[in-house]
Scaffold this motif. Structure first.
Motif, PDB file in Angstrom:
ATOM      1  N   ILE A 483      -2.023  -0.736 -12.322  1.00 42.08           N
ATOM      2  CA  ILE A 483      -2.695  -0.261 -13.669  1.00 42.08           C
ATOM      3  C   ILE A 483      -2.645   1.286 -13.671  1.00 42.08           C
ATOM      4  O   ILE A 483      -1.931   1.925 -12.890  1.00 42.08           O
ATOM      5  N   SER A 484      -3.139   1.798 -14.803  1.00 45.74           N
ATOM      6  CA  SER A 484      -2.889   3.379 -15.124  1.00 45.74           C
ATOM      7  C   SER A 484      -1.352   3.514 -15.685  1.00 45.74           C
ATOM      8  O   SER A 484      -0.531   2.938 -15.394  1.00 45.74           O
ATOM      9  N   ASP A 485      -1.352   4.716 -16.433  1.00 45.13           N
ATOM     10  CA  ASP A 485      -0.141   5.152 -16.938  1.00 45.13           C
ATOM     11  C   ASP A 485       1.055   5.329 -15.850  1.00 45.13           C
ATOM     12  O   ASP A 485       1.958   5.135 -16.034  1.00 45.13           O
ATOM     13  N   SER A 486       0.505   5.824 -14.682  1.00 48.02           N
ATOM     14  CA  SER A 486       1.572   6.032 -13.411  1.00 48.02           C
ATOM     15  C   SER A 486       2.107   4.551 -13.089  1.00 48.02           C
ATOM     16  O   SER A 486       2.828   4.615 -12.055  1.00 48.02           O
ATOM     17  N   LYS A 487       1.206   3.496 -13.291  1.00 50.43           N
ATOM     18  CA  LYS A 487       1.654   2.135 -12.678  1.00 50.43           C
ATOM     19  C   LYS A 487       1.523   2.059 -11.087  1.00 50.43           C
ATOM     20  O   LYS A 487       2.093   1.444 -10.546  1.00 50.43           O
ATOM     21  N   MET A 488       0.741   3.195 -10.643  1.00 45.35           N
ATOM     22  CA  MET A 488       0.516   3.133  -8.942  1.00 45.35           C
ATOM     23  C   MET A 488      -0.743   2.983  -8.258  1.00 45.35           C
ATOM     24  O   MET A 488      -0.834   3.190  -7.300  1.00 45.35           O
ATOM     25  N   HIS A 489      -1.792   2.603  -9.468  1.00 46.78           N
ATOM     26  CA  HIS A 489      -3.082   2.050  -8.857  1.00 46.78           C
ATOM     27  C   HIS A 489      -2.768   0.654  -8.624  1.00 46.78           C
ATOM     28  O   HIS A 489      -2.769  -0.095  -9.628  1.00 46.78           O
TER      29      HIS A 489
END
Length: 569
Positions: A483-489
């Motif tokens: 999730i999140s804009d970074s796609k790293m959570h």
């Protein structure tokens, strides 16, 4: 007896031959054992078709002195050996065009170059550390550095960094684009021919980067196609065994025009595109904005302008990236975590800026300290050993032709530490460790993370507690989504519906689940501890524990029996 004598003589001759062969192997440069590189779709490979990942460091040789930096501080072979010891297999060695096209400059010796610039202290240091080089011509000194790297089995990419020797780069320095004051296209072709020819047959010279960071008001697409095509063909004709590496527009950040019109060349299997990315490429956005949002936006922009060449079947070489190694630059630190996740996910070839701890002369300053340098000021120690440990995971390939015998799988990478998720046993918490010992995971369309070859899946247990391995993988706490804009959570839910994310909270490196942080527009929050990346790998794990399989089956059977009993009850 005669037969015996003949046999003895043959044995003696063969023994002598072996002795001579061994002797020759010991005295020949190690570089002669190298193989020419080529490309196989988006991968760089050797003659056997096996992937060779470029894990390079930039060594500056394009400033006013026109000598590889640091040779007044350390012997050239000591520097070459240390490059290998630090885990790099390659050097991007810069050169100024005028050095190879101006006969007057070419005839200057190293000593004379220092004398003209008034660098008497550097002369004394150079005399002490590299006496065999100080009275060579500048071109021969450059060749001596190449030879030292080759003898230590370091691959070399020759990078035409600039025309007029000096610090790079600005829009108005006269070196930016074809037709600028110091950038005559015909002279550039002449220089490319000379360098490509000079190093033809030096097998450790594996590539040539035709020009660094095209930029400035004169840049245009038509001239890029015309000149870059001519330069590429010229280099290939002069030395067909090396990779031809091309930079884009706008400081080597933009290849978007290739989506409409691919470059047309007469040769194949040798073309590589290069891109640059620093924290300051995005101004101070990393420090003044939410890092999740910045990471997502910047990565999307890079993929749109340059990363698409991977899908077109070409390698993408990040020939410059780097950070302030003092560790106090918030902008750089946040950028680096995003870069690490991106570079690991795509398993990119790269070159760190820079090896240099200090410069002979840079922009008028003598002995200027380089905060981005791997070496410290006196070139005797590394500036930041933890940084070297962090990027070590990127120095080996995760995937590609011939990387290993392992089957395709996923590994869970933690960019902030450069480590991967692993387990010691079913009964101990998951923790971070070397990616060479990373757990092999499967990631299903239902977002379930399971350990390959077992029945275990990753589960969220309690807030602030270690993530666990479980066997009943249908509940909400077994689903993990980026999730999140970074796609790293990597986020899951507890049984009460609370959203949690994987986290690493202290030096124990234990993987826990906490409230997801930095998902808002807060720019004061650093999400680094919660950034994870699920990446593809076919690299075989260096350690195996066969007893896990026995342990798995016992626990699985027990769990199934308990589950059935519970249902019947």
């Amino acid at each position: 007896m005669k037969g015996f004598m003949s046999f003895s003589q043959n044995v003696l001759s063969f023994t002598t031959f072996l002795a001579v062969l061994v002797f020759l192997i010991t005295i020949l440069p190690k570089g002669l054992m190298a193989q020419p590189l080529s490309t196989n779709s988006r991968w760089i490979v050797n003659e056997s078709g096996q992937r060779v990942k470029l894990a390079c460091v930039n060594w500056v040789t394009h400033l006013e002195v026109m000598v590889a930096e640091g040779l007044s501080k350390q012997p050239v072979d000591e520097i070459s050996k240390s490059i290998v010891d630090m885990g790099f297999n390659c050097v991007r060695l810069t050169w100024p065009l005028f050095l190879f096209t101006n006969d007057t400059l070419a005839s200057v010796t190293v000593r004379q170059s220092f004398q003209k610039l008034g660098l008497t202290e550097s002369i004394a240091g150079f005399q002490a550390n590299n006496p065999s080089i100080i009275d060579l011509s500048l071109i021969n000194a450059y060749q001596a550095v190449v030879a030292s790297l080759a003898n230590n089995n370091v691959m070399i990419i020759l990078d035409n960094h600039i025309s007029k020797p000096g610090w790079c780069c600005s829009n108005f320095d006269g070196n930016g684009f074809f037709g600028d004051q110091y950038f005559n296209p015909d002279l550039w072709i002449k220089g490319l021919i000379k360098v490509a020819t000079m190093f033809n047959g030096i097998t450790n010279v594996v590539g040539m980067s035709l020009r660094n960071e095209l930029r400035g008001p004169k840049q245009n697409i038509n001239d890029w196609y015309r000149c870059m095509q001519k330069g590429a063909e010229t280099v290939h004709a002069a030395n067909p065994d090396i990779l031809v590496i091309l930079s884009g527009l706008n400081y080597d950040k933009d290849f978007s025009f290739l989506q409409q019109k691919p470059l047309s060349l007469t040769f194949t299997g040798k073309l590589v595109y290069e891109v640059h990315w620093y924290g300051f490429s995005d101004g101070q956005a990393w420090a003044t904005s939410n890092p999740n949002q910045v990471c997502g936006q910047v990565v999307n922009n890079i993929m749109r302008k340059a990363g698409f060449v991977l899908d077109q079947g070409y390698p993408l070489f990040v020939s410059e990236f780097g950070v302030d190694l003092r560790g106090t630059n918030v902008n750089d630190n946040r950028y680096l975590n995003c870069f690490m996740g991106w570079a690991a996910e795509l398993d990119l070839d790269w070159a760190l800026w820079t090896l240099v701890g200090s410069y002979y002369l840079r922009e008028g300053a003598v002995g200027l300290n380089e905060n981005y340098g791997i070496y410290n000021w006196n070139w005797c120690q590394t500036r930041n050993s933890s940084f070297l440990e962090k990027i070590s995971a990127l120095q080996s390939p995760f995937q590609g032709p011939g990387v290993s015998e392992g089957r395709p799988h996923k590994i869970i990478f933690h960019p902030s530490t450069g480590q991967c998720v692993q387990r010691k046993s079913f009964f101990k918490p998951l923790e971070l460790g070397p990616c060479s010992e990373a757990e092999a995971w499967g990631y299903s369309p239902q977002k379930i993370l399971t350990i390959k070859g077992t029945y275990y899946c990753l589960q969220a247990d309690e807030l602030g507690q270690p993530a666990k391995l479980g066997l009943i993988c249908t509940d909400i706490n077994s689903k993990w989504e980026a999730i999140s804009d970074s796609k790293m959570h990597l986020s899951s839910k507890l049984h009460d519906g609370t959203d949690v994310c994987l986290d690493v909270v202290d030096s124990s490196n234990i993987i826990v689940t906490n409230n997801c942080k930095c998902l808002s527009r807060d720019n004061s929050c650093d999400p680094g501890s919660q950034w994870f990346k699920i990446i593809d790998s076919n690299k075989y794990r260096t350690t195996t524990k066969s007893f896990f399989k026995i342990e798995d089956s016992i626990i699985y059977n027990l769990a199934m029996k308990l589950s059935e009993s519970w249902k019947s009850w």
